[in-house]
Design a protein around this motif. Structure first.
Motif, PDB file in Angstrom:
ATOM      1  N   MET A   1      -0.839  36.456 -30.485  1.00  0.00           N
ATOM      2  CA  MET A   1       0.249  35.922 -31.276  1.00  0.00           C
ATOM      3  C   MET A   1       0.309  36.676 -32.601  1.00  0.00           C
ATOM      4  SD  MET A   1      -0.093  31.785 -30.672  1.00  0.00           S
ATOM      5  CE  MET A   1       1.135  31.406 -31.866  1.00  0.00           C
ATOM      6  N   PRO A   2       1.508  36.963 -33.068  1.00  0.00           N
ATOM      7  CA  PRO A   2       1.631  37.669 -34.340  1.00  0.00           C
ATOM      8  C   PRO A   2       1.197  36.797 -35.522  1.00  0.00           C
ATOM      9  CG  PRO A   2       3.778  37.419 -33.258  1.00  0.00           C
ATOM     10  CD  PRO A   2       2.770  36.763 -32.407  1.00  0.00           C
ATOM     11  N   LEU A   3       0.853  37.436 -36.616  1.00  0.00           N
ATOM     12  CA  LEU A   3       0.384  36.732 -37.803  1.00  0.00           C
ATOM     13  C   LEU A   3       1.436  35.775 -38.341  1.00  0.00           C
ATOM     14  CD1 LEU A   3      -1.700  36.304 -40.031  1.00  0.00           C
ATOM     15  CD2 LEU A   3      -0.663  38.227 -41.238  1.00  0.00           C
ATOM     16  N   TRP A   4       2.709  36.155 -38.310  1.00  0.00           N
ATOM     17  CA  TRP A   4       3.753  35.287 -38.867  1.00  0.00           C
ATOM     18  C   TRP A   4       3.842  33.969 -38.112  1.00  0.00           C
ATOM     19  CZ3 TRP A   4       7.654  33.646 -35.788  1.00  0.00           C
ATOM     20  CH2 TRP A   4       7.920  34.377 -34.631  1.00  0.00           C
ATOM     21  N   TRP A   6       1.288  32.343 -36.766  1.00  0.00           N
ATOM     22  CA  TRP A   6       0.192  31.505 -37.239  1.00  0.00           C
ATOM     23  C   TRP A   6       0.518  30.903 -38.601  1.00  0.00           C
ATOM     24  CZ3 TRP A   6      -3.109  29.668 -34.028  1.00  0.00           C
ATOM     25  CH2 TRP A   6      -3.493  30.401 -32.915  1.00  0.00           C
ATOM     26  N   LEU A   7       1.143  31.696 -39.466  1.00  0.00           N
ATOM     27  CA  LEU A   7       1.548  31.191 -40.777  1.00  0.00           C
ATOM     28  C   LEU A   7       2.604  30.101 -40.638  1.00  0.00           C
ATOM     29  CD1 LEU A   7       1.663  34.527 -42.771  1.00  0.00           C
ATOM     30  CD2 LEU A   7      -0.106  32.755 -42.836  1.00  0.00           C
ATOM     31  N   LEU A   8       3.505  30.265 -39.711  1.00  0.00           N
ATOM     32  CA  LEU A   8       4.536  29.254 -39.472  1.00  0.00           C
ATOM     33  C   LEU A   8       3.915  27.959 -38.942  1.00  0.00           C
ATOM     34  CD1 LEU A   8       7.547  28.568 -39.441  1.00  0.00           C
ATOM     35  CD2 LEU A   8       7.629  29.464 -37.122  1.00  0.00           C
ATOM     36  N   VAL A   9       2.951  28.076 -38.052  1.00  0.00           N
ATOM     37  CA  VAL A   9       2.263  26.896 -37.532  1.00  0.00           C
ATOM     38  C   VAL A   9       1.524  26.175 -38.663  1.00  0.00           C
ATOM     39  CG1 VAL A   9       0.336  26.151 -36.062  1.00  0.00           C
ATOM     40  CG2 VAL A   9       2.072  27.713 -35.169  1.00  0.00           C
TER      41      VAL A   9
END
Length: 57
Positions: A1-4, A6-9
């Motif tokens: 999964m892309p980093l963005w 994970w930040l959104l989650v």
């Protein structure tokens, strides 16, 4: 999964915590005096907690 993603989650979990917290004073450190004016947000979330069967009091 892309980093963005994970930040959104993480951001969504923080928002979920804010909405499901039982205390309306959670917004006071963030908004100061405007928290009392924006108390409708707490009341909206309060009704949402009951809708989701989350115990709050």
């Amino acid at each position: 999964m892309p980093l963005w993603s994970w930040l959104l989650v993480a951001l969504l979990l923080v928002v979920l915590f804010a909405l499901l917290s039982a205390s309306g004073a959670l917004l006071s450190p963030l908004l100061g005096q405007a928290a009392q004016v924006a108390d409708y947000l707490h009341e909206f979330a309060h009704d949402g907690r009951h809708l989701l069967a989350v115990p709050c009091h």
